[in-house]
Design a protein around this motif. Structure first.
Motif, PDB file in Angstrom:
ATOM      1  N   ARG A 129       0.830  -1.211   0.000  1.00 59.70           N
ATOM      2  CA  ARG A 129       0.000   0.000   0.000  1.00 59.70           C
ATOM      3  C   ARG A 129       0.861   1.256   0.000  1.00 59.70           C
ATOM      4  NH1 ARG A 129      -4.965  -1.099   4.285  1.00 59.70           N
ATOM      5  NH2 ARG A 129      -5.474  -3.223   3.605  1.00 59.70           N
ATOM      6  N   SER A 132      -1.061   7.028   1.737  1.00 56.15           N
ATOM      7  CA  SER A 132      -2.407   7.623   1.701  1.00 56.15           C
ATOM      8  C   SER A 132      -3.513   6.604   1.964  1.00 56.15           C
ATOM      9  CB  SER A 132      -2.649   8.291   0.347  1.00 56.15           C
ATOM     10  OG  SER A 132      -2.567   7.326  -0.700  1.00 56.15           O
ATOM     11  N   GLN A 133      -3.170   5.331   1.860  1.00 53.33           N
ATOM     12  CA  GLN A 133      -4.157   4.267   2.082  1.00 53.33           C
ATOM     13  C   GLN A 133      -4.109   3.721   3.508  1.00 53.33           C
ATOM     14  OE1 GLN A 133      -2.399   2.017  -1.308  1.00 53.33           O
ATOM     15  NE2 GLN A 133      -4.493   1.892  -2.089  1.00 53.33           N
TER      16      GLN A 133
END
Length: 360
Positions: A129, A132-133
């Motif tokens: 990931r 931002s996730q």
């Protein structure tokens, strides 16, 4: 041999001196918390250790070798920032391993180190990931992983949990404690949060105006505060502080005229000596008819139920005290009660110097 030694560190910005002679020696595996309010100099000291600022005087040693003048990347130190400082365009795996990549560590070795670090931090499922996730707690784990993967001599943490909500802060405190117990790394950790300090540290340095007010274990800092400042800063609610003076027969409270027994440390004090009395709120209890200990008559003003305790504010003459009582205590606002506490819970301070009269 000390893992980290801070020798007489001073820092000046023009005429302003922000650090005024800091001396600390850390053994390998210690967890030191620099605790204090904003502007006390704790982050400045951390930046000097990291090489992000240079001192005006003194020395910093790791393993008896001075690191002053060395570039931050050459100090065998890893730092975790309050803002996480992750690269937004990189995956979690690359964020963790970026320092190793810059050091030309072979890809296979780097990948193994990243996966082992992710396993320790329980973020193996996040490696692909982008930042931002991730949630705040996950981002902080990645930031810790980036420091951890390097296996440095000393870890530096600059208020790493301050951006998290209360539940996440508690979870991350537990995680940091678990990691430290497992890895036995040397840590210097900056915070203004006394709960973080008390739960994480092996030793705490309480800082004030560029100086160390007290350096000791969490138990020392809490049970034997060396100064009025430490007594008032550490503890929630803070220690009750009352004005008193010595008489021929005891201690006379300034606000009410109530008499307390004279502690052994003041037996030879001349009558009329002014002192400050300190009593922790959790040391106070409602006195039963046969209760032992020192007794104080007070009138209840406000009660606040927090769940595990009933925080009670009461007046003794014109002064207020706070008591932490069991949650089902039968008291009402405006009622008069007698509180009691053990003599061992009584702290005494000199009102001029602020120093404890029990450790002088």
């Amino acid at each position: 041999m000390s893992a980290l030694e801070i020798r007489d560190i001073h820092k000046r910005y023009g005429e302003v001196e922000t650090l005024k002679g800091i001396d600390i020696a850390l053994e390998s595996g210690e967890f030191l918390v620099l605790l204090g309010s904003s502007g006390c100099g704790k982050s400045t000291l951390l930046n000097i250790i990291a090489g992000l600022a240079e001192p005006s005087g003194g020395d910093i040693l790791i393993g008896e070798q001075s690191i002053l003048g060395a570039h931050p990347k050459d100090r065998d130190i890893a730092m975790v920032f309050q803002s996480y400082a992750l690269y937004p365009n990189m995956s979690v795996a690359r964020n963790i391993g970026f320092g190793l990549e810059m050091r030309k560590v072979p890809a296979a070795e780097r990948d193994k180190a990243v996966r082992e670090t992710a396993r320790l931090l329980q973020i193996e499922n996040l490696l692909d990931r982008k930042p931002s996730q991730l949630s705040g707690g996950q981002r902080q784990r990645v930031a810790i992983g980036r420091a951890l993967v390097r296996n440095p001599e000393v870890f530096l943490f600059d208020e790493p949990l301050s951006n998290l909500d209360a539940k996440l802060r508690m979870e991350m405190r537990t995680e940091l404690k678990r990691l430290h117990q497992m890895l036995k790394t040397t840590v210097v950790y900056v915070t203004h949060d006394q709960i973080e300090a008390m739960t994480l540290a092996t030793r705490i340095a309480v800082m004030r105006d560029g100086r160390i007010e007290q350096l000791g274990t969490p138990e020392d800092i809490y049970d034997r505060p060396a100064t009025l400042y430490v007594a008032g800063f550490v503890g929630s609610p803070p220690m009750n502080i009352l004005d008193a003076e010595t008489t021929g027969s005891g201690l006379k409270l300034a606000g009410s005229g109530e008499m307390l027994p004279l502690p052994a440390t003041l037996r030879n004090a001349a009558a009329g000596r002014r002192v400050k009395i300190g009593i922790r709120p959790e040391a106070l209890r409602l006195a039963e008819a046969d209760a032992s200990g020192i007794r104080l008559a007070a009138r209840v003003e406000v009660m606040e139920l927090t769940g595990p305790e009933l925080v009670t504010t009461a007046k003794i003459g014109e002064e207020r005290i706070t008591a932490c009582l069991p949650p089902r205590t039968a008291i009402t606002s405006g009622s008069a009660h007698v509180f009691s506490f053990d003599e061992a819970a009584l702290h005494l301070f000199d009102p001029e110097s602020g120093r404890s009269l029990l450790t002088a």
